[in-house]
Write a protein that holds these residues in place. Structure first.
Motif, PDB file in Angstrom:
ATOM      1  N   GLU A  46      38.201 -32.201 -12.095  1.00  0.00           N
ATOM      2  CA  GLU A  46      37.134 -33.146 -11.774  1.00  0.00           C
ATOM      3  C   GLU A  46      37.095 -34.265 -12.825  1.00  0.00           C
ATOM      4  OE1 GLU A  46      32.614 -33.060 -10.034  1.00  0.00           O
ATOM      5  OE2 GLU A  46      33.649 -31.204 -10.525  1.00  0.00           O
ATOM      6  N   GLY A  47      37.238 -35.503 -12.364  1.00  0.00           N
ATOM      7  CA  GLY A  47      37.235 -36.668 -13.237  1.00  0.00           C
ATOM      8  C   GLY A  47      38.545 -36.922 -13.964  1.00  0.00           C
ATOM      9  N   ASP A  48      39.574 -36.109 -13.734  1.00  0.00           N
ATOM     10  CA  ASP A  48      40.842 -36.182 -14.457  1.00  0.00           C
ATOM     11  C   ASP A  48      41.967 -36.541 -13.477  1.00  0.00           C
ATOM     12  OD1 ASP A  48      43.260 -35.654 -15.803  1.00  0.00           O
ATOM     13  OD2 ASP A  48      42.471 -33.864 -16.799  1.00  0.00           O
ATOM     14  N   LEU A  49      42.370 -37.806 -13.469  1.00  0.00           N
ATOM     15  CA  LEU A  49      43.375 -38.275 -12.520  1.00  0.00           C
ATOM     16  C   LEU A  49      44.700 -37.541 -12.676  1.00  0.00           C
ATOM     17  CD1 LEU A  49      44.058 -40.308 -10.240  1.00  0.00           C
ATOM     18  CD2 LEU A  49      44.860 -41.854 -12.027  1.00  0.00           C
ATOM     19  N   ALA A  50      45.136 -37.294 -13.911  1.00  0.00           N
ATOM     20  CA  ALA A  50      46.415 -36.602 -14.122  1.00  0.00           C
ATOM     21  C   ALA A  50      46.363 -35.181 -13.552  1.00  0.00           C
ATOM     22  CB  ALA A  50      46.778 -36.579 -15.605  1.00  0.00           C
ATOM     23  N   ALA A  51      45.286 -34.460 -13.827  1.00  0.00           N
ATOM     24  CA  ALA A  51      45.160 -33.088 -13.319  1.00  0.00           C
ATOM     25  C   ALA A  51      45.103 -33.081 -11.797  1.00  0.00           C
ATOM     26  CB  ALA A  51      43.918 -32.415 -13.902  1.00  0.00           C
ATOM     27  N   GLN A  52      44.394 -34.047 -11.224  1.00  0.00           N
ATOM     28  CA  GLN A  52      44.316 -34.099  -9.767  1.00  0.00           C
ATOM     29  C   GLN A  52      45.659 -34.467  -9.151  1.00  0.00           C
ATOM     30  OE1 GLN A  52      41.003 -35.818  -7.746  1.00  0.00           O
ATOM     31  NE2 GLN A  52      39.507 -35.016  -9.216  1.00  0.00           N
ATOM     32  N   ALA A  53      46.382 -35.393  -9.761  1.00  0.00           N
ATOM     33  CA  ALA A  53      47.707 -35.756  -9.242  1.00  0.00           C
ATOM     34  C   ALA A  53      48.631 -34.541  -9.268  1.00  0.00           C
ATOM     35  CB  ALA A  53      48.306 -36.903 -10.056  1.00  0.00           C
ATOM     36  N   GLU A  54      48.600 -33.808 -10.377  1.00  0.00           N
ATOM     37  CA  GLU A  54      49.423 -32.603 -10.479  1.00  0.00           C
ATOM     38  C   GLU A  54      49.115 -31.633  -9.347  1.00  0.00           C
ATOM     39  OE1 GLU A  54      50.411 -28.995 -13.633  1.00  0.00           O
ATOM     40  OE2 GLU A  54      48.884 -30.482 -14.156  1.00  0.00           O
ATOM     41  N   GLN A  55      47.829 -31.344  -9.118  1.00  0.00           N
ATOM     42  CA  GLN A  55      47.447 -30.395  -8.076  1.00  0.00           C
ATOM     43  C   GLN A  55      47.828 -30.898  -6.692  1.00  0.00           C
ATOM     44  OE1 GLN A  55      46.171 -27.270  -8.729  1.00  0.00           O
ATOM     45  NE2 GLN A  55      46.613 -26.917  -6.562  1.00  0.00           N
ATOM     46  N   THR A  62      53.713 -26.774  -1.831  1.00  0.00           N
ATOM     47  CA  THR A  62      53.386 -25.521  -1.142  1.00  0.00           C
ATOM     48  C   THR A  62      53.477 -25.702   0.367  1.00  0.00           C
ATOM     49  OG1 THR A  62      51.959 -24.792  -2.952  1.00  0.00           O
ATOM     50  CG2 THR A  62      51.573 -23.800  -0.784  1.00  0.00           C
ATOM     51  N   ALA A  63      52.945 -26.809   0.873  1.00  0.00           N
ATOM     52  CA  ALA A  63      52.990 -27.069   2.315  1.00  0.00           C
ATOM     53  C   ALA A  63      54.428 -27.228   2.791  1.00  0.00           C
ATOM     54  CB  ALA A  63      52.172 -28.316   2.639  1.00  0.00           C
ATOM     55  N   LEU A  64      55.234 -27.941   2.026  1.00  0.00           N
ATOM     56  CA  LEU A  64      56.643 -28.127   2.402  1.00  0.00           C
ATOM     57  C   LEU A  64      57.382 -26.792   2.419  1.00  0.00           C
ATOM     58  CD1 LEU A  64      57.383 -31.330   0.313  1.00  0.00           C
ATOM     59  CD2 LEU A  64      57.325 -31.189   2.817  1.00  0.00           C
ATOM     60  N   ALA A  65      57.109 -25.945   1.426  1.00  0.00           N
ATOM     61  CA  ALA A  65      57.769 -24.637   1.365  1.00  0.00           C
ATOM     62  C   ALA A  65      57.421 -23.794   2.590  1.00  0.00           C
ATOM     63  CB  ALA A  65      57.371 -23.903   0.083  1.00  0.00           C
ATOM     64  N   GLU A  66      56.185 -23.872   3.064  1.00  0.00           N
ATOM     65  CA  GLU A  66      55.780 -23.124   4.259  1.00  0.00           C
ATOM     66  C   GLU A  66      56.608 -23.531   5.474  1.00  0.00           C
ATOM     67  OE1 GLU A  66      53.900 -20.511   6.814  1.00  0.00           O
ATOM     68  OE2 GLU A  66      53.856 -20.548   4.623  1.00  0.00           O
ATOM     69  N   ALA A  67      57.006 -24.803   5.502  1.00  0.00           N
ATOM     70  CA  ALA A  67      57.819 -25.311   6.614  1.00  0.00           C
ATOM     71  C   ALA A  67      59.307 -25.077   6.385  1.00  0.00           C
ATOM     72  CB  ALA A  67      57.551 -26.801   6.808  1.00  0.00           C
ATOM     73  N   GLY A  68      59.655 -24.475   5.241  1.00  0.00           N
ATOM     74  CA  GLY A  68      61.055 -24.230   4.925  1.00  0.00           C
ATOM     75  C   GLY A  68      61.719 -25.375   4.205  1.00  0.00           C
ATOM     76  N   ALA A  99      53.811 -31.731 -12.272  1.00  0.00           N
ATOM     77  CA  ALA A  99      54.039 -31.001 -11.021  1.00  0.00           C
ATOM     78  C   ALA A  99      55.525 -30.915 -10.713  1.00  0.00           C
ATOM     79  CB  ALA A  99      53.300 -31.684  -9.871  1.00  0.00           C
ATOM     80  N   PHE A 100      56.246 -32.012 -10.867  1.00  0.00           N
ATOM     81  CA  PHE A 100      57.673 -32.020 -10.557  1.00  0.00           C
ATOM     82  C   PHE A 100      58.431 -31.075 -11.477  1.00  0.00           C
ATOM     83  CE2 PHE A 100      56.822 -36.626  -9.179  1.00  0.00           C
ATOM     84  CZ  PHE A 100      56.287 -36.199  -7.988  1.00  0.00           C
ATOM     85  N   ALA A 101      58.014 -30.994 -12.750  1.00  0.00           N
ATOM     86  CA  ALA A 101      58.657 -30.056 -13.676  1.00  0.00           C
ATOM     87  C   ALA A 101      58.420 -28.615 -13.209  1.00  0.00           C
ATOM     88  CB  ALA A 101      58.123 -30.260 -15.087  1.00  0.00           C
ATOM     89  N   LYS A 102      57.193 -28.298 -12.789  1.00  0.00           N
ATOM     90  CA  LYS A 102      56.895 -26.952 -12.303  1.00  0.00           C
ATOM     91  C   LYS A 102      57.675 -26.628 -11.033  1.00  0.00           C
ATOM     92  CE  LYS A 102      52.250 -26.582 -14.218  1.00  0.00           C
ATOM     93  NZ  LYS A 102      50.800 -26.523 -13.935  1.00  0.00           N
ATOM     94  N   LEU A 103      57.855 -27.639 -10.174  1.00  0.00           N
ATOM     95  CA  LEU A 103      58.566 -27.445  -8.913  1.00  0.00           C
ATOM     96  C   LEU A 103      60.081 -27.557  -9.071  1.00  0.00           C
ATOM     97  CD1 LEU A 103      56.200 -29.589  -6.672  1.00  0.00           C
ATOM     98  CD2 LEU A 103      56.440 -27.096  -6.595  1.00  0.00           C
TER      99      LEU A 103
END
Length: 135
Positions: A46-55, A62-68, A99-103
Motif C-alpha cells: 500500500e502506497g509503494d509503487l515498486a512493491a505493487q509493480a512487483e506483485q 502466475t496467470a500465464l503459468a496456469e495457461a501453460g 519480479a523478473f528476477a524471481k520468475l
C-alpha cells in the motif's frame, strides 16, 4: 510457438521493451489486469509503487503459468499507472526487476504504459494486463 521481438529501423529503440512482437502459435491467452493482491486478496505494498509493480508482474506470471505459458510467450503488455509522471519510472522498473528476477525472465515485449486518474480501488497504484500466444 515463437515470438520474435524487434525494434524496426525508422522507430526509436527503447531498451526496456521492443516496438513489435511477431507471434506464431495456436492459442491466444488474455490475462486480465493484475493488481497488487496476494492469492487471498490481501493488499500488497500500500502506497509503494515498486512493491505493487512487483506483485502485479508476479500475478501475471502466475496467470500465464496456469495457461501453460510464461513471459516468454507474452506478445503485448499494457500497464496502467495512477497519476503517472516520469519520476515514477525508477520505482516501476525496480519492482518489475525484482519480479523478473524471481520468475527468472527478462521480458521485453511491446508495452504500453497509460497514466490514469484512478483504478478500481483507491489503494491501487497500477494494473498490468498481458496478451500471450501459445501452441
Amino acid at each position: 510457438m515463437a515470438i520474435t521481438l524487434v525494434n524496426p529501423d525508422g522507430l526509436p529503440k527503447p531498451e526496456i521493451y521492443r516496438q513489435v512482437s511477431i507471434a506464431t502459435g495456436s492459442r491466444l491467452v488474455f490475462v486480465a489486469g493484475q493488481v497488487a493482491r496476494d492469492a487471498d486478496g490481501g493488499r500488497i505494498g500500500e502506497g509503494d509503487l515498486a512493491a505493487q509493480a512487483e506483485q502485479c508482474f508476479l500475478n501475471v506470471g502466475t496467470a500465464l503459468a496456469e495457461a501453460g505459458g510464461s513471459f516468454d510467450d507474452v506478445a503485448k503488455l499494457t500497464v496502467y499507472v495512477v497519476d503517472w509522471t516520469l519520476d515514477k519510472m525508477p520505482l516501476f522498473l525496480e519492482g518489475g526487476g525484482r519480479a523478473f528476477a524471481k520468475l527468472g525472465v527478462a521480458p521485453v515485449p511491446p508495452a504500453t504504459l497509460v497514466g490514469v486518474a484512478a483504478l478500481a480501488e483507491p489503494d491501487l497504484l497500477l494494473e498490468i494486463e498481458a496478451t500471450a500466444v501459445l501452441d
